[in-house]
Design a protein around this motif. Structure first.
Motif, PDB file in Angstrom:
ATOM      1  N   ALA A   2       0.842  -1.203   0.000  1.00 44.36           N
ATOM      2  CA  ALA A   2       0.000   0.000   0.000  1.00 44.36           C
ATOM      3  C   ALA A   2       0.872   1.245   0.000  1.00 44.36           C
ATOM      4  O   ALA A   2       2.005   1.225   0.458  1.00 44.36           O
ATOM      5  N   ASN A   3       0.328   2.351  -0.497  1.00 39.68           N
ATOM      6  CA  ASN A   3       1.095   3.586  -0.592  1.00 39.68           C
ATOM      7  C   ASN A   3       1.579   4.101   0.746  1.00 39.68           C
ATOM      8  O   ASN A   3       2.598   4.761   0.818  1.00 39.68           O
ATOM      9  N   ASP A   4       0.842   3.828   1.824  1.00 42.64           N
ATOM     10  CA  ASP A   4       1.233   4.345   3.125  1.00 42.64           C
ATOM     11  C   ASP A   4       1.995   3.315   3.959  1.00 42.64           C
ATOM     12  O   ASP A   4       2.280   3.540   5.118  1.00 42.64           O
ATOM     13  N   ALA A   5       2.357   2.177   3.363  1.00 47.79           N
ATOM     14  CA  ALA A   5       3.082   1.138   4.085  1.00 47.79           C
ATOM     15  C   ALA A   5       4.574   1.478   4.164  1.00 47.79           C
ATOM     16  O   ALA A   5       5.118   2.165   3.306  1.00 47.79           O
ATOM     17  N   PHE A   6       5.214   0.967   5.185  1.00 49.48           N
ATOM     18  CA  PHE A   6       6.647   1.142   5.368  1.00 49.48           C
ATOM     19  C   PHE A   6       7.408   0.337   4.313  1.00 49.48           C
ATOM     20  O   PHE A   6       7.055  -0.797   4.011  1.00 49.48           O
ATOM     21  N   LYS A   7       8.480   0.932   3.764  1.00 52.49           N
ATOM     22  CA  LYS A   7       9.263   0.247   2.739  1.00 52.49           C
ATOM     23  C   LYS A   7      10.721   0.666   2.837  1.00 52.49           C
ATOM     24  O   LYS A   7      11.031   1.845   2.994  1.00 52.49           O
ATOM     25  N   ILE A   8      11.622  -0.326   2.724  1.00 49.89           N
ATOM     26  CA  ILE A   8      13.063  -0.055   2.622  1.00 49.89           C
ATOM     27  C   ILE A   8      13.499  -0.459   1.222  1.00 49.89           C
ATOM     28  O   ILE A   8      13.287  -1.586   0.787  1.00 49.89           O
ATOM     29  N   THR A   9      14.106   0.485   0.523  1.00 49.65           N
ATOM     30  CA  THR A   9      14.622   0.257  -0.815  1.00 49.65           C
ATOM     31  C   THR A   9      16.140   0.288  -0.763  1.00 49.65           C
ATOM     32  O   THR A   9      16.728   1.250  -0.265  1.00 49.65           O
ATOM     33  N   VAL A  10      16.768  -0.758  -1.274  1.00 46.79           N
ATOM     34  CA  VAL A  10      18.221  -0.770  -1.444  1.00 46.79           C
ATOM     35  C   VAL A  10      18.495  -0.151  -2.805  1.00 46.79           C
ATOM     36  O   VAL A  10      17.997  -0.633  -3.821  1.00 46.79           O
ATOM     37  N   VAL A 104      17.831  -5.261  13.037  1.00 48.57           N
ATOM     38  CA  VAL A 104      16.399  -5.536  13.206  1.00 48.57           C
ATOM     39  C   VAL A 104      15.797  -4.517  14.171  1.00 48.57           C
ATOM     40  O   VAL A 104      14.710  -3.973  13.933  1.00 48.57           O
ATOM     41  N   LYS A 105      16.513  -4.222  15.252  1.00 45.06           N
ATOM     42  CA  LYS A 105      16.034  -3.199  16.194  1.00 45.06           C
ATOM     43  C   LYS A 105      16.015  -1.821  15.536  1.00 45.06           C
ATOM     44  O   LYS A 105      15.089  -1.037  15.765  1.00 45.06           O
ATOM     45  N   LEU A 120      18.212   2.749   1.521  1.00 46.16           N
ATOM     46  CA  LEU A 120      19.555   2.351   1.898  1.00 46.16           C
ATOM     47  C   LEU A 120      20.425   2.616   0.675  1.00 46.16           C
ATOM     48  O   LEU A 120      20.213   2.023  -0.378  1.00 46.16           O
ATOM     49  N   VAL A 121      21.364   3.543   0.807  1.00 50.56           N
ATOM     50  CA  VAL A 121      22.116   4.029  -0.354  1.00 50.56           C
ATOM     51  C   VAL A 121      23.556   3.537  -0.392  1.00 50.56           C
ATOM     52  O   VAL A 121      24.348   4.010  -1.197  1.00 50.56           O
ATOM     53  N   LEU A 133      18.879 -10.422   6.293  1.00 52.25           N
ATOM     54  CA  LEU A 133      17.906 -10.365   7.384  1.00 52.25           C
ATOM     55  C   LEU A 133      16.471 -10.133   6.889  1.00 52.25           C
ATOM     56  O   LEU A 133      15.553 -10.001   7.692  1.00 52.25           O
ATOM     57  N   LYS A 134      16.306 -10.046   5.575  1.00 50.65           N
ATOM     58  CA  LYS A 134      14.992  -9.815   4.950  1.00 50.65           C
ATOM     59  C   LYS A 134      14.348  -8.505   5.439  1.00 50.65           C
ATOM     60  O   LYS A 134      13.147  -8.423   5.668  1.00 50.65           O
ATOM     61  N   LEU A 135      15.188  -7.482   5.566  1.00 52.41           N
ATOM     62  CA  LEU A 135      14.713  -6.165   6.002  1.00 52.41           C
ATOM     63  C   LEU A 135      14.426  -5.246   4.819  1.00 52.41           C
ATOM     64  O   LEU A 135      13.788  -4.220   4.989  1.00 52.41           O
ATOM     65  N   ALA A 136      14.928  -5.603   3.638  1.00 55.33           N
ATOM     66  CA  ALA A 136      14.724  -4.769   2.453  1.00 55.33           C
ATOM     67  C   ALA A 136      13.514  -5.268   1.676  1.00 55.33           C
ATOM     68  O   ALA A 136      13.290  -6.467   1.555  1.00 55.33           O
ATOM     69  N   ASP A 137      12.738  -4.330   1.158  1.00 56.71           N
ATOM     70  CA  ASP A 137      11.539  -4.670   0.397  1.00 56.71           C
ATOM     71  C   ASP A 137      11.778  -4.672  -1.104  1.00 56.71           C
ATOM     72  O   ASP A 137      11.081  -5.361  -1.845  1.00 56.71           O
TER      73      ASP A 137
END
Length: 176
Positions: A2-10, A104-105, A120-121, A133-137
């Protein structure tokens, strides 16, 4: 998502042959005198960058960005930036925070409650940890049309040397 969901992009920049840094760890090949007449066909760059509400980077990427900022200015503007490091680094700007500890924390206790669109740049070691750690979307790979022949390969930097990893390919945009 969803547009308002949290996302981490590498986000990584690569040469055509998959190299993200030369043997000496430099990225001087990013600078090019070439002018791409057709320009950017995607979203307005200023609007796009405004949508990123936090940057995360490793200490070497941060130190490189600080050096580049002396000539070009700080590339990340006033956007909050978290530098992940086990070293005691001094932030150069008030919007920069140094973090040392469990990733993770970091994501669950610091990033998710405060931000929606985290990028994440760099560098490749930190990206590898986030992926493991499967933290990136998602991964956003920008390819510069140059062949370097030797250096740090994107796939090896992420620890993908001995097996296939399948990803869903999102729409591709050509920017020149």
């Amino acid at each position: 998502m969803a547009n308002d969901a949290f996302k981490i992009t590498v986000h990584m920049v690569s040469s055509l042959d998959g190299i993200i840094a030369k043997k000496d760890n430099s990225v001087s090949w990013f600078d090019t005198p070439d002018n791409f007449d057709k320009g950017v066909s995607a979203q307005n760059p200023e609007e796009f960058l405004k949508a990123i509400d936090c940057y995360v980077m490793g200490s070497r990427t941060y130190e490189h960005a600080v050096e580049l900022s002396k000539e070009y200015g700080w590339a990340y503007g006033d956007t909050p930036t978290i530098v992940v490091s086990s070293r005691n680094l001094k932030p150069e700007r008030k919007n920069i925070e140094v973090f040392s500890g469990d990733l993770v924390k970091l994501v669950n206790e610091k990033l998710k409650p405060a931000y929606k669109n985290v990028w994440l740049v760099g560098g490749p070691n930190l990206a590898q940890q986030f992926m493991r750690l499967k933290l990136a979307d998602e991964i956003r790979l920008t390819i510069i049309p140059i062949i370097l022949g030797d250096g740090t390969y994107f796939s090896k930097a992420l620890g993908w040397n001995n097996h296939y990893t399948c990803w869903m390919l999102l729409p591709i945009k050509t920017v020149w």
